[in-house]
Design a protein around this motif. Structure first.
Motif, PDB file in Angstrom:
ATOM      1  N   SER A  98       3.307   8.901  12.783  1.00  0.00           N
ATOM      2  CA  SER A  98       4.277   7.878  13.142  1.00  0.00           C
ATOM      3  C   SER A  98       5.684   8.452  13.160  1.00  0.00           C
ATOM      4  CB  SER A  98       4.203   6.695  12.170  1.00  0.00           C
ATOM      5  OG  SER A  98       4.596   7.097  10.858  1.00  0.00           O
ATOM      6  N   HIS A  99       6.595   7.749  13.805  1.00  0.00           N
ATOM      7  CA  HIS A  99       7.954   8.251  13.989  1.00  0.00           C
ATOM      8  C   HIS A  99       8.693   8.477  12.675  1.00  0.00           C
ATOM      9  CE1 HIS A  99       8.539   3.886  13.584  1.00  0.00           C
ATOM     10  NE2 HIS A  99       9.763   4.167  13.182  1.00  0.00           N
ATOM     11  N   ASP A 100       8.319   7.735  11.620  1.00  0.00           N
ATOM     12  CA  ASP A 100       8.979   7.890  10.328  1.00  0.00           C
ATOM     13  C   ASP A 100       8.260   8.890   9.422  1.00  0.00           C
ATOM     14  OD1 ASP A 100       6.703   6.423   9.840  1.00  0.00           O
ATOM     15  OD2 ASP A 100       7.693   4.938   8.560  1.00  0.00           O
ATOM     16  N   GLY A 101       7.137   9.430   9.892  1.00  0.00           N
ATOM     17  CA  GLY A 101       6.394  10.410   9.117  1.00  0.00           C
ATOM     18  C   GLY A 101       5.605   9.852   7.959  1.00  0.00           C
ATOM     19  N   LYS A 102       5.463   8.515   7.889  1.00  0.00           N
ATOM     20  CA  LYS A 102       4.792   7.894   6.751  1.00  0.00           C
ATOM     21  C   LYS A 102       3.352   7.475   7.032  1.00  0.00           C
ATOM     22  CE  LYS A 102       9.076   6.023   4.780  1.00  0.00           C
ATOM     23  NZ  LYS A 102       9.795   4.779   4.373  1.00  0.00           N
ATOM     24  N   TYR A 103       2.949   7.499   8.304  1.00  0.00           N
ATOM     25  CA  TYR A 103       1.618   7.011   8.682  1.00  0.00           C
ATOM     26  C   TYR A 103       0.980   7.927   9.717  1.00  0.00           C
ATOM     27  CZ  TYR A 103       3.149   2.590   6.573  1.00  0.00           C
ATOM     28  OH  TYR A 103       3.606   1.628   5.708  1.00  0.00           O
TER      29      TYR A 103
ATOM     30  N   VAL B  85      -7.534   0.654  17.048  1.00  0.00           N
ATOM     31  CA  VAL B  85      -6.472   1.558  16.626  1.00  0.00           C
ATOM     32  C   VAL B  85      -6.305   1.408  15.119  1.00  0.00           C
ATOM     33  CG1 VAL B  85      -4.026   2.137  16.829  1.00  0.00           C
ATOM     34  CG2 VAL B  85      -5.294   1.413  18.852  1.00  0.00           C
ATOM     35  N   SER B  86      -6.264   2.526  14.393  1.00  0.00           N
ATOM     36  CA  SER B  86      -6.140   2.493  12.932  1.00  0.00           C
ATOM     37  C   SER B  86      -4.799   3.047  12.490  1.00  0.00           C
ATOM     38  CB  SER B  86      -7.253   3.313  12.270  1.00  0.00           C
ATOM     39  OG  SER B  86      -8.528   2.785  12.531  1.00  0.00           O
ATOM     40  N   LEU B  87      -4.283   2.471  11.408  1.00  0.00           N
ATOM     41  CA  LEU B  87      -3.035   2.924  10.787  1.00  0.00           C
ATOM     42  C   LEU B  87      -3.352   3.368   9.363  1.00  0.00           C
ATOM     43  CD1 LEU B  87       0.084   3.089  11.247  1.00  0.00           C
ATOM     44  CD2 LEU B  87       0.229   0.847  10.151  1.00  0.00           C
TER      45      LEU B  87
ATOM     46  N   THR C  85      -4.165   0.897   6.246  1.00  0.00           N
ATOM     47  CA  THR C  85      -3.385  -0.332   6.046  1.00  0.00           C
ATOM     48  C   THR C  85      -3.564  -1.344   7.173  1.00  0.00           C
ATOM     49  OG1 THR C  85      -1.412   0.601   7.119  1.00  0.00           O
ATOM     50  CG2 THR C  85      -1.636   0.924   4.730  1.00  0.00           C
ATOM     51  N   ASP C  86      -4.072  -0.916   8.326  1.00  0.00           N
ATOM     52  CA  ASP C  86      -4.260  -1.851   9.439  1.00  0.00           C
ATOM     53  C   ASP C  86      -5.234  -1.261  10.450  1.00  0.00           C
ATOM     54  OD1 ASP C  86      -3.929  -4.175  10.873  1.00  0.00           O
ATOM     55  OD2 ASP C  86      -1.997  -3.627  11.742  1.00  0.00           O
TER      56      ASP C  86
ATOM     57  N   LEU D  98       5.514  -2.859   5.778  1.00  0.00           N
ATOM     58  CA  LEU D  98       4.255  -3.560   5.515  1.00  0.00           C
ATOM     59  C   LEU D  98       3.033  -2.735   5.904  1.00  0.00           C
ATOM     60  CD1 LEU D  98       5.175  -7.162   6.754  1.00  0.00           C
ATOM     61  CD2 LEU D  98       5.129  -6.307   4.396  1.00  0.00           C
ATOM     62  N   GLY D  99       3.227  -1.709   6.717  1.00  0.00           N
ATOM     63  CA  GLY D  99       2.091  -0.924   7.180  1.00  0.00           C
ATOM     64  C   GLY D  99       1.237  -1.691   8.158  1.00  0.00           C
ATOM     65  N   LEU D 100       1.871  -2.357   9.119  1.00  0.00           N
ATOM     66  CA  LEU D 100       1.153  -3.180  10.096  1.00  0.00           C
ATOM     67  C   LEU D 100       1.588  -2.825  11.510  1.00  0.00           C
ATOM     68  CD1 LEU D 100       1.410  -6.706   8.392  1.00  0.00           C
ATOM     69  CD2 LEU D 100      -0.581  -5.175   8.425  1.00  0.00           C
TER      70      LEU D 100
END
Length: 352
Positions: free
Chosen positions: A113-118, A129-131, A144-145, A186-188
């Motif tokens: 992800s763009h923020d490097g957290k996911y 699609v999984s997160l 998380t989603d 929220l991780g969504l």
């Protein structure tokens, strides 16, 4: 005539290192760390047997490699997997450090992800699609989603548009591109204001590339061998062009796979499985494409490929001939400069 030294000098980004992965075979190594040598050959530096079809991967900034395990059951649960390797630049080694079930069957693409957290995976098999949240050390921690798009859905890739903060998900089964926003707290994953846009029926959207301005989206279509160009200045997307990736008059079966934009933004490259070629398309000032030219892929069934030397050199994952081929982008020769055996290779990327 292109000589090996001139080819390699244009082909070598950084220290020439690259990673290749493929579908698991007879228990042999399915992830390779390699480098291009001065005489044009490929040297294997390290190898790992991951198992469970590590078909596609991406890198973190901290030296981690995230691979999807393209299976329907992983770690004794329904869904595919994510295996994490650590690349040690000093020792030039690979080490397996974790694996996790990511909640979706048959994942075929992964991105950070763009923020490097996911991590976000596109799950071809389950139409989802999984997160997956990463720990502070970058290790996949928990799902998380998961978004399911139905039985006909076959997501193939997720791509981020930093200008609109939008994620595009190409859906080969539904002939759509989904538009998602990520809530990093929220991780969504949530639908954008315009949740999706449709592509030509029966085209089979597969991989995507986006220009540096975030103005044009280039979508390669597997089933009808075309590239679609979209204006993406807002969530209301407009089609600008559809162009064929095959030579005029070619009537055999062929299926597109991968697409890349050159570093200078002046060319688009795509792979044709069946015609067994890399197509080069010129990017006009308005973002549309012209002047298709074709180079033999050096093997059979070019899946993923990597570009170096502004298109003067390609590393091609030739899935059905079981080899990573080094191909000159300027020579008309049908022979690869060199090749490295790997069972059903699916992904190859330079370490940058």
């Amino acid at each position: 005539m292109v000589t090996l030294p001139s080819l390699l000098s244009s082909c070598n980004p950084g220290d020439n290192m690259f990673v290749a992965s493929g579908y698991s075979g007879d228990g042999g190594a399915d992830v390779l760390l390699c480098k291009l040598t001065g005489n044009g050959s490929i040297e294997t530096v390290a190898e790992v047997t991951v198992g469970d079809n590590p078909s596609y991967f991406t890198f973190s900034k901290g030296g981690l490699i995230y691979l999807v395990n393209e299976v329907d059951t992983f770690n004794m649960k329904a869904g595919g997997g994510i295996t994490t390797l650590r690349y040690d630049k000093k020792s030039k080694s690979l080490e397996k450090i974790s694996s996790i079930n990511q909640g979706g069957g048959g994942p075929c693409h992964i991105t950070v992800s763009h923020d490097g957290k996911y991590l976000i995976t596109s799950n071809y098999g389950s139409g989802s699609v999984s997160l997956v949240k990463l720990s502070s050390e970058g290790i996949p921690e928990k799902v998380t989603d998961v978004i399911f798009y139905g039985e006909r859905s076959h997501p193939h890739m997720t791509l981020y548009n930093p200008r609109l903060h939008t994620y595009y998900v190409s859906d080969l089964g539904l002939d759509k591109v989904h538009q998602l926003k990520l809530d990093t707290d929220l991780g969504l994953l949530m639908n954008a204001v315009v949740p999706s846009f449709s592509v030509e029926p029966g085209s089979g959207p597969r991989h995507m590339a986006i220009d540096k301005a975030g103005a044009n989206l280039y979508l390669i279509n597997e089933l009808n061998s075309t590239v679609s160009v979209f204006n993406i200045l807002s969530d209301t997307v407009n089609l600008k062009q559809i162009i064929n990736t095959l030579p005029e008059g070619y009537g055999e079966k062929s299926f597109c796979a991968d697409i890349h934009l050159s570093d200078n933004g002046k060319r688009i490259y795509g792979s044709n499985r069946g015609h067994n070629s890399i197509v080069t398309l010129k990017v006009r000032a308005d973002g549309t494409l012209s002047n298709p030219a074709h180079q033999d892929c050096g093997g059979n069934w070019p899946r993923n490929f990597a570009v170096a030397g502004s298109g003067k050199c390609f590393l091609v994952a030739n899935q059905r001939s079981n080899e990573i081929s080094v191909v000159s982008g300027t020579s008309i020769s049908e022979e690869a400069v060199s090749a490295l055996p790997l069972n059903a290779p699916a992904c190859v990327r330079f370490l940058k």
